[in-house]
Design an enzyme around this catalytic site. Structure first.
Site, PDB file in Angstrom:
ATOM      1  N   ARG A   1      14.916  -8.121   3.936  1.00  8.97           N
ATOM      2  CA  ARG A   1      15.580  -7.563   2.746  1.00  8.97           C
ATOM      3  C   ARG A   1      16.212  -6.211   2.964  1.00  8.97           C
ATOM      4  NH1 ARG A   1      11.065 -10.040  -1.296  1.00  8.97           N
ATOM      5  NH2 ARG A   1      11.032 -11.930  -0.080  1.00  8.97           N
TER       6      ARG A   1
ATOM      7  N   LYS B   1       3.160   5.430   4.983  1.00  8.94           N
ATOM      8  CA  LYS B   1       3.789   4.171   5.386  1.00  8.94           C
ATOM      9  C   LYS B   1       4.857   4.376   6.442  1.00  8.94           C
ATOM     10  CE  LYS B   1       3.147   2.769   0.583  1.00  8.94           C
ATOM     11  NZ  LYS B   1       3.845   2.586  -0.697  1.00  8.94           N
TER      12      LYS B   1
ATOM     13  N   ARG C   1       5.230  -1.963 -12.552  1.00  6.23           N
ATOM     14  CA  ARG C   1       4.747  -2.734 -11.408  1.00  6.23           C
ATOM     15  C   ARG C   1       3.682  -3.733 -11.853  1.00  6.23           C
ATOM     16  NH1 ARG C   1       5.976  -0.017  -6.821  1.00  6.23           N
ATOM     17  NH2 ARG C   1       5.915  -2.121  -6.005  1.00  6.23           N
TER      18      ARG C   1
ATOM     19  N   PRO D   1       4.479  -4.073   4.051  1.00  6.86           N
ATOM     20  CA  PRO D   1       4.080  -2.857   4.753  1.00  6.86           C
ATOM     21  C   PRO D   1       3.557  -1.748   3.854  1.00  6.86           C
ATOM     22  CG  PRO D   1       6.378  -3.443   5.191  1.00  6.86           C
ATOM     23  CD  PRO D   1       5.922  -4.210   4.014  1.00  6.86           C
ATOM     24  N   GLU D   2       2.283  -1.728   3.636  1.00 10.64           N
ATOM     25  CA  GLU D   2       1.609  -0.557   3.108  1.00 10.64           C
ATOM     26  C   GLU D   2       0.865   0.042   4.293  1.00 10.64           C
ATOM     27  OE1 GLU D   2      -0.310  -1.115  -0.685  1.00 10.64           O
ATOM     28  OE2 GLU D   2       0.852  -2.915  -1.066  1.00 10.64           O
TER      29      GLU D   2
END
Length: 273
Positions: free
Chosen positions: A111, A58, A260, A2-3
């Site tokens: 998660r 988001k 990242r 989910p961006e």
DNA sequence: CACTATGTTTTCAA
DNA sequence: ATTGAAAACATAGT
């Protein structure tokens, strides 16, 4: 995944399913994703009608007839689903909103990094969370004002939701590739032209992703995202292609920026100006 | 078993 | 006040 494009896709689905519908039951299967006490949420939701949906970065918002707002954040693995019977409930459904006609809308999150919150208004939520202008709404000038002062690398700056909201890890790599800017350029060394290019790339990437409902393998071949490893061997023809769309002989590099995983083309995206 | 992961927040340091 | 690095969160998939 989910961006911003995923969240916009979820929002459109939620808008179709929920607007003008009354929520009759709140089913909590795992309270871990609740950032408000379950009783408080139940009291706010049950009997209320969803009047509208919104998105900021988001975050997805469900506006309730009571004036309160449900704020949904999908973490790393959040998703939305709909079902009618317990035996069809999607795996990892954490919370379900039941409608009067029997449809159930699921907040799915394997998660459990996602969160459901309650707010008085979107503006209040935005202030409290220090969320900046949405990445689809921000102008090149605003970006230059906000990011141009930062003595940090451009990639972490673009990921900072306080500066502009909605860009996540793969989108930033894609945007920097399309704008031909190296992820480790210092934000405060970018020129006005480069901010223009960044802004145009953000629009291109986000609009393309939303158009394809964030299904990456449908994205144009000119996109860097195909070099990522997710959509590999499973389906024939979708193997990660390791070469730059603009330089068929140049391999896309992977390294870490700001902790990242970061992909870039060493030929298109140079550090020196 | 070892390792990675789309996001945020916190903690500790420089 | 900034900036950054690392850890933490919870779990699945390879």
């Amino acid at each position: 995944m989910p961006e911003l494009p995923e969240v916009e896709t979820y929002r459109r689905l939620l808008d179709e399913l929920l607007v003008q519908q009354q929520l009759v039951t709140l089913e909590v299967l795992d309270a871990h994703v609740l950032a408000v006490p379950e009783d408080e949420l139940r009291q706010a939701v049950v009997g209320a009608t969803v009047t509208a949906t919104h998105r900021l970065g988001k975050n997805c918002f469900l506006e309730l007839s009571t004036g309160q707002v449900l704020a949904l954040h999908f973490g790393m693995t959040g998703d939305v689903g709909a079902y009618r019977h317990d035996h069809d409930r999607p795996r990892f459904t954490r919370v379900a909103f039941h409608l009067a006609d029997g449809l159930r809308v699921a907040f799915i999150d394997p998660r459990k990094f996602g969160r459901i919150r309650l707010a008085g208004s979107i503006a209040e939520f935005q202030r409290a969370k220090k969320i900046g202008p949405d990445a689809l709404a921000i102008t090149a000038e605003e970006m230059q004002q906000g990011l141009g002062k930062k003595k940090t690398l451009i990639k972490p700056a673009l990921l900072d939701q306080r500066l502009t909201a909605g860009l996540g890890n793969w989108i930033v790599d894609e945007v920097l590739f399309q704008a031909q800017i190296h992820p480790e350029r210092l934000a405060n060394t970018l020129t006005a032209e480069e901010f223009q290019a960044l802004h145009a790339a953000i629009q291109l990437v986000l609009r393309t992703a939303i158009e394809h409902e964030a299904v990456y393998r449908h994205f144009p071949a000119s996109f860097l995202i195909h070099a990522r490893e997710w959509d590999d061997s499973a389906t024939p023809g979708t193997e990660a292609h390791r070469f730059c769309p603009r330089h068929p002989k140049v391999e896309i590099g992977k390294h870490y920026v700001g902790g990242r995983a970061t992909y870039h083309c060493p030929s298109c995206q140079l550090l020196a100006t």
